[in-house]
Every structure is written in C-alpha cells, then in structure tokens.
Design an enzyme around this catalytic site. Structure first.
Site, PDB file in Angstrom:
ATOM      1  N   HIS A 132      12.721  72.514  37.254  1.00  0.00           N
ATOM      2  CA  HIS A 132      11.518  72.968  37.958  1.00  0.00           C
ATOM      3  C   HIS A 132      10.661  73.896  37.101  1.00  0.00           C
ATOM      4  O   HIS A 132       9.526  74.206  37.465  1.00  0.00           O
ATOM      5  CB  HIS A 132      11.917  73.681  39.251  1.00  0.00           C
ATOM      6  CG  HIS A 132      10.942  73.472  40.372  1.00  0.00           C
ATOM      7  ND1 HIS A 132       9.587  73.347  40.155  1.00  0.00           N
ATOM      8  CD2 HIS A 132      11.113  73.370  41.717  1.00  0.00           C
ATOM      9  CE1 HIS A 132       8.976  73.184  41.319  1.00  0.00           C
ATOM     10  NE2 HIS A 132       9.874  73.182  42.272  1.00  0.00           N
ATOM     11  N   ASP A 157       7.048  69.953  38.391  1.00  0.00           N
ATOM     12  CA  ASP A 157       6.809  70.342  39.778  1.00  0.00           C
ATOM     13  C   ASP A 157       7.283  69.245  40.728  1.00  0.00           C
ATOM     14  O   ASP A 157       7.508  68.098  40.318  1.00  0.00           O
ATOM     15  CB  ASP A 157       5.323  70.624  40.005  1.00  0.00           C
ATOM     16  CG  ASP A 157       4.828  71.825  39.211  1.00  0.00           C
ATOM     17  OD1 ASP A 157       5.646  72.735  38.959  1.00  0.00           O
ATOM     18  OD2 ASP A 157       3.634  71.850  38.846  1.00  0.00           O
TER      19      ASP A 157
END
Length: 454
Positions: free
Chosen positions: A426, A430
């Site tokens: 992450h 995204d």
C-alpha cells in the site's frame, strides 16, 4: 599432497553460504563428488560435493558459520597427512576481521578434530563490521542495532545469525520481566532501563500457587511432543516471511471471475494434436499467462521497492511459488511476457521440476518482478499471499468452485468461478490501482481464448 576443498560458487548471485550440517568428520574416507556438507543461501538449501578423494584431514568451519564462496572449506588427503602444508601453499590461515580469508607466511595449526579456523584475533564487536549478511538482515528486520551484539560466536568473534537471535530473545525476556514487575519497574541501565544483567537478578518470591484440581482422567499433560529447530530452507522461509511483513504495508484484495472459458479451453488443448505441444497446458498455465499480460499492462505492480526507490519493469519476470520437499521455493520465468503459451507452459514446468528435484540454478530463484502463488489445486477458496519483497505485488490463485447466479430472465442457476487474491504494498499501490489490476485480470481470464492469441 593434500587437497583443499573450497566452498563452490553456487550461482552468480551467491556470495556466501551458511553451513547447515557436516556430513563427514575428520578421519572419514570420502570419494570424489561425495557430499560433505549441506549449506544454505538466502534462497535455497544445497549439498556440497568433495572435489577430491581421500581422508578428511580437517574441517575448517563449524556448523552455523557463514562461509564466503571459493574460500577453503575442508582438507582431504592421505590418512595421517598434515593438512598444514596444503593450507600454507594457498596462504590461508583462517578468517580475517571481515570474515574473509587472510594470508600470512605462517599458517595456523590445524587440529586433528573438526574446528573453526584459528581465532587468534582479539574479540571483535559488530561495530567493526564483523557480522554475516544473514545476521545483519535479521537484525534489520527486527529493528535491532547489530552493534549492540557485543561479541559473536562465529570465527574470530564474528557475529552470526544465532547471536542476533540470542540478543532478540534476551530483549523479549527483558520486556517480559518489565511487564511482570509493572510499569514502574526499573533496571540498572541508563534511565532505569532493563539490562541483560537485570534478567539474572533474583526476583521476589512468587505468591504461593493455589492448588489446582487434578485432572479427573489422570492423563499426562501435555503429552508427547517433538521439538525441531528450524534449519535449511525452512529457516530461510521463516526469516523471509517475517522480513516481508515487517518491511512493507501489505493489503489483500479479492475477486472472482467466470471460469467457463478456462475450463473449455483447457479441455480443447488437452485433446489437441501432440505435435502442437499444447496438450500439457494446465489451468494454472492459462491463469499465469493472463497474469503476465495484466502485470505487463500495470507496471506499478510489476516493480521493486527498495531503499525508498520504486523501480518498474517493462518485462515481466514471473516468480512461481513451488511446493518442494525442502519447503517453498520461487523459481523465476525470465521475460515471461515475451513467451508464447506453449513456451511459458514448458518453461514453468521445467523450472518447477528442477526446484522439486533440488537441482535448480540458484540464480533462477531470484530476480522475479511479480509472483503468482496457486493454491487452487488444494481447494483453497481464498488466502492472503505474502509479498516476496522487494516486489510490490503477488497474486494468489484460488480454486474453481460453483456459485449461484441469477440469469437475465430471473431464473437461478449455478456457474463455475475462480477466485483471486491480490496482495499489494500500500506504500506504492492504492486500493483503486489494485482494483483496476484485478478488473483487467478478470477480463483476460474470462476471455482467455482471445488472451492467448495476443
């Protein structure tokens, strides 16, 4: 004259190997090409053969030592022969301050019993840089300053992996002691910190335990058990998985795709003429081929993140998680995006068999830019694959299973669907990026007959 057997170069990317176990002892007779020890790199476990026949005159390292490639490993010669002459000829007398061999005019004496190289240097600390790569990696993964490991147990006081583990164990014990004494407990260190010396200090006697009710059946507790220290590939896997979780921000996304096209194409290929070389193509090959196409399109998933730098790759070098007798290995299909379905299927099978047989080139266990882990054959419907850092994404392939579906006319039926579990870092990927990757993967899978033509 005696022969010095050196640590072989087990792949272009291998700089050193950790001795897992010796399979010979001083005085044993060995044949040329006989296996003398098992070693491990940060990728695999392998066996080292002797390059000469004769009697083992000296073992120059201990189990657990990290030995640079092409450094003397043991001496083989005639029974009763002095190994010092052979060592003197190559100018080797043990491990230097940096853990590598050093040359002197007077070689160190070699005992008749297995021993580490002569440790005539003063004790050294990790601050001098005398630590093995595996020790440094383990310390970094657990946020431990390796300089705090005052003295190592390796050759010449070199800090090796087991010393870091001992330091981590002491730190855990210190934290446990602090918790047992309450938040106000103070140690003898700076600012009242708990030190290793405090761990040995006597504690207040514990309150008398309340007698417990005896088990009605009188069965032995906890019963038979077996304690097996982690070693070899299993030990490497454990360390890499902990490092993966500790060094990245992993999040897993799941979806499913209609599998009718996969099943139909697999059946057609299985019955195709043998000369086409496609009748061995599996569901896993088809899904892997679709994953390669998807990773080539979404280059932010086909990437490495290291030292704050994201490197994206134009070519997809596909890592394939393979279950082997020694544990999980991940061979790399290089330039997979440039292969036809037939070539990809044949190459992936060849690599998998080599990994299972223990004969794979260590260089082919590194360099992947994107990885696929397939547990569908075990009936797993969903799982969370862990990143093979520094890669930033890994695709888990789940089982094909029937699911209820409502048709356009309102009737209810069932259809075969295949599940996917995408784990992404992450820090650079995204949620929307991961979702778009899976959307394209589903499109390629559901239209697999068209995908393989591309």
């Amino acid at each position: 004259m005696a022969t010095v057997v050196v640590m072989p170069q087990l792949g272009n990317s291998v700089e050193s190997c950790l001795i897992v176990s010796w399979l010979v002892a001083v005085g044993d007779a060995v044949a040329e090409n006989a296996i003398v020890c098992e070693v491990e790199t940060d990728k695999a476990s392998m066996e080292v053969p002797s390059t000469a026949a004769g009697t083992v005159l000296a073992l120059l390292w201990d189990e657990g030592d990290d030995v640079p490639v092409k450094e003397p490993l043991l001496v083989v010669g005639a029974a009763g022969e002095d190994p010092k002459a052979a060592l003197a000829e190559i100018g080797w007398s043990g491990a230097g301050d940096d853990g590598s061999a050093r040359s002197t005019e007077e070689p160190a004496a070699v005992d008749d019993e297995p021993s580490a190289p002569a440790a005539d240097d003063a004790p050294r600390t990790a601050a001098t840089g005398a630590s093995s790569p595996r020790a440094r990696a383990l310390a970094q993964a657990n946020s431990l300053d390796i300089a705090s490991v005052s003295e190592g147990s390796g050759p010449g006081g070199r800090v090796i992996e087991r010393d870091v583990r001992a330091a981590l164990s002491n730190s855990t014990a210190a934290a446990a002691r602090a918790g047992a004494h309450g938040s106000d407990a103070a140690g003898t260190g700076i600012g009242g910190r708990i030190t290793t010396g405090d761990l040995a200090a006597p504690t207040e006697p514990a309150a008398e335990a309340t007698p417990a009710t005896a088990a009605a059946s009188g069965r032995e507790y906890p019963g038979p058990s077996t304690a097996t220290p982690l070693k070899g590939v299993r030990k490497v896997i454990a360390e890499r998985m902990m490092h993966s979780l500790a060094s990245s921000a992993q999040l897993t996304y799941t979806t499913t795709a209609r599998a009718a096209g996969l099943l139909a194409l697999r059946a057609k290929l299985k019955g195709s003429p043998e000369e086409l070389g496609l009748n061995g193509v599996t569901i896993g090959d088809l899904v892997g081929f679709a994953a390669i196409k998807t990773a080539a399109k979404h280059t932010n998933h086909n990437a490495h993140l290291a030292d704050g730098t994201l490197t994206t790759f134009e070519n997809v070098h596909l890592g394939m998680a393979v279950d082997t007798p020694r544990g999980l290995l991940v061979p790399t299909v290089r330039n997979a995006n440039q292969m036809s379905l037939r070539e990809f299927s044949a190459t992936s099978k060849e690599l998998a068999f080599a990994a299972i047989d223990g004969r794979i080139d260590p260089d082919l266990l590194a360099g992947a830019t994107f990885t696929v882990s397939n547990l569908g054959g075990f009936g797993i419907e969903s799982f969370t694959p862990l990143l093979n850092v520094p890669q930033v994404a890994i695709l888990g392939v789940d089982a094909i299973f029937p699911r209820a579906v409502i048709h356009d006319d309102g009737t209810v039926g069932a259809e075969q669907r295949i599940g996917f579990s995408l784990t992404a870092d992450h820090r650079v990927i995204d949620g929307a990026d991961a979702a778009r990757f899976l959307q394209d993967l589903v499109k390629y899978v559901e239209n697999i007959d068209i995908t393989v033509l591309g």
